[in-house]
Design a protein around this motif. Structure first.
Motif: not given
Lengths: 333, 301
Positions: A129-137
């Protein structure tokens, strides 16, 4: 693991400062590991699905253009082209986002790569989830469940830059398919260039006998922070860096269960089929003790900043501390 | 190891043997696919006994051509071609799909010597062959890579990912063959999900396309020659075939895609092929096809 893990005389990693850690991207570790492999091994190839920059395989591409293969946005093809190269004795590393590597090309990974047992090295970037702004996909949170269920696969979730680099290099020596999961954002550095890394052998980063915190990926740092806070209350927590999810270090888990009597697992991944489940599979058949699982609880992610997402989804150090308290209550009860 | 390049008469006899093997092993296993193996038999025989440079005596021969059936379900023809070519004893065919045999329902590298990459989930094989062709060219090898696909398989999106890749990288050492029998498990390909105009599609994707009657062995050999001579782009051979070819009651009927003949049906089929279940089983049990040469056909009829 058949060989017993020697008791650690001292923590293996000199963690400099938990309050103000050095921050570094794990994907850079992947990129730098490939660069080193490119020099050492003429049979290492790198394949990418139109994400050279964001997976940092661009380092390799610039230095070794003849062994760099741009596949375009075609992950299924990429997985099988890698298999074809591996069948010729090459060691192909492929890179894309973990969400695609583990899901879009799961069938190709299962049938062509793993069933044939070819040494394809799968790099899943932007894990968790730390990917951040890109969101769920784009927040891959199912990789551990998917990859570790496939025979012949090995799975590594390194905790920081150095471990990602070492794992990337170590994978080349394993004549089987491997998957390595790393992230996008800078994360705390908790090991250094000299910390030992052996595939399948967990590292104890902090000794303790009251409870064991078993973590992987960025959650290793959160576990270390939690262990510090617990120590202030007189609770000595062992922190185990379970960087290899498969084959999992059975001996380290059994020792943690026997010597600490309670376990908290911590991962940036869905609770179903993740690190917690993998550890529990060992605990129930060796030495059952109370366990609590810190993970994402069966939800898709959403856009936001790394820190706020991790807090909102319950995978920060306070969540690890709260889980430890629950486990300790059950241990005493 | 040179190419075998059997004569036309020998190739036709070999194709007859392969059809007899297919019916016999399916009669024994009572599980497996009939239609596709029989439509692939003639061009498959041309591939194994004329076109390709393979060395069953030394499976890791670095000079060998590479072949891969993306349609893993046609194992009856794959295993028959392999056994007749000397990869393993003919008697092994009688263990097809059996727990104790080494011939899995779909090809498995770690069970069957000579299988390069396991297969069975459709649409993946052309990509595998792309990797092999790219790597072979990198190694400056003169080997060729052959990929056999199905026509129904063209519905898989990954085929077209691989198609773009092969054209982009100008893999002229890659030759694909499509068994264009116009049938798939649920019915006629054009009814299930149309793939026409298939030749135009492949041309538009940058491939050299050769269309041929897949049962006309001289025509198939000429198509392979044309592929060999084509430079700068990969070649796909559209082999127009008939599902169940050679067995009157199986021909052109999609219901034979995924089922074996009963023992009675197998007897009838083998009678059409000039033998019987007992005598062809005996041939498989007692003959070896190792060290195949143009003069030794190794078989009773």
């Amino acid at each position: 693991m058949s060989q017993p893990t020697p008791v650690m005389p001292a923590p293996e990693a000199p963690v400099k400062s938990l309050a103000k850690p050095e921050m570094k991207r794990t994907r850079e570790g992947f990129g730098h590991g490939l660069l080193e492999l490119g020099e050492k091994r003429p049979n290492v190839f790198v394949l990418v699905g139109d994400l050279s920059g964001s997976t940092n395989v661009s380092f390799f591409a610039e230095k070794f253009p003849d062994r760099f293969l741009q596949i375009g946005i075609a992950e299924q093809n990429m997985m099988c082209v890698a298999a074809g190269l591996a069948a010729l004795g090459k060691i192909p590393y492929l890179a894309t986002y973990g969400a695609f590597a583990s899901c879009r090309s799961a069938d190709q990974m299962r049938v062509t790569v793993a069933y044939t047992d070819l040494p394809v090295k799968i790099g899943g970037a932007h894990g968790g989830i730390s990917v951040g702004p890109d969101g769920a996909t784009h927040q891959a949170m199912e990789e551990i469940a998917i990859v570790r269920s496939i025979p012949n696969m090995k799975l590594i979730v390194p905790c920081d830059y150095w471990e990602t680099k070492k794992a990337t290099i170590a994978m080349a020596d394993d004549p089987h398919p491997n998957y390595i999961r790393f992230g996008r954002e800078p994360v705390p550095v908790v090991t250094d260039a000299n910390t030992p890394f052996t595939l399948g052998k967990a590292n104890v980063l902090r000794e303790g006998k009251d409870i064991a915190l078993i973590a992987c990926g960025v959650m290793v740092y959160e576990a270390l922070v939690a262990a510090d806070a617990l120590a202030e209350r007189g609770i000595q927590a062992r922190v185990v860096n379970m960087h290899t999810l498969k084959p999992i270090d059975v001996d380290a888990i059994e020792r943690a269960a026997r010597e600490c009597g309670a376990i908290v697992t911590a991962e940036e991944h869905q609770v179903n089929g993740g690190l917690g489940g993998a550890v529990a599979e060992v605990v129930v058949r060796t030495h059952p003790v109370p366990m609590e699982l810190v993970a994402v609880h069966d939800r898709f992610g959403r856009s936001g900043k790394q820190e706020e997402l991790m807090a909102a989804f319950g995978i920060k150090s306070p969540d690890v501390i709260a889980a430890a308290e629950r486990a300790l209550r059950r241990k005493k009860g | 190891m040179p190419r075998l390049q059997l004569s036309l008469d020998e190739l036709r006899e070999r194709a007859l043997f392969v059809r007899r093997d297919i019916i016999t092993l399916l009669a024994r296993s009572q599980s497996g696919h009939s239609g596709g193996p029989l439509s692939s038999t003639d061009f498959g025989t041309a591939l194994f006994f004329h076109e390709m440079d393979v060395n069953p005596e030394r499976l890791d021969d670095p000079g060998r051509d590479l072949w891969h059936f993306s349609i893993g379900h046609v194992t009856p023809v794959i295993y028959s071609l392999m056994a007749e070519r000397g990869y393993f004893p003919l008697v092994d065919l009688l263990g097809f799909r059996q727990f104790k045999g080494h011939l899995q329902g779909h090809p498995s590298k770690h069970d069957t010597p000579g299988i390069e990459v396991s297969a069975g989930s459709l649409g993946q094989g052309l990509s595998v062959c792309c990797g092999m062709a790219y790597g072979s060219r990198f190694d400056r090898s003169t080997r060729r890579v052959y990929c056999v696909m199905g026509d129904g398989e063209q519905q898989e999106g990954q085929i077209w990912e691989a198609s773009m890749f092969a054209a982009h990288y100008k893999l002229d050492n890659l030759c694909a063959v499509i068994d264009y029998n116009r049938k798939q498990i649920d019915g006629d390909v054009q009814d299930v999900l149309g793939i026409a105009p298939l030749a135009d599609k492949w041309r538009a994707f940058g491939w050299h396309v050769v269309e041929v009657d897949g049962h006309d062995i001289p025509g198939v050999l000429a198509a392979f020659d044309e592929a060999r001579a084509t430079k700068g782009k990969p070649t796909v051979i559209l082999a127009h075939t008939v599902m169940g070819k050679g067995i009157s009651f199986m021909e052109d009927d999609y219901k034979w895609h995924g089922v074996p003949p009963s023992v009675e049906q197998a007897e009838k089929a083998l009678a059409e092929l000039g033998t019987s279940l007992a005598s062809w089983t005996r041939r498989l049990e007692t003959h070896t096809a190792r060290a195949v040469t143009p003069s030794a056909n190794g078989g009773a009829s």
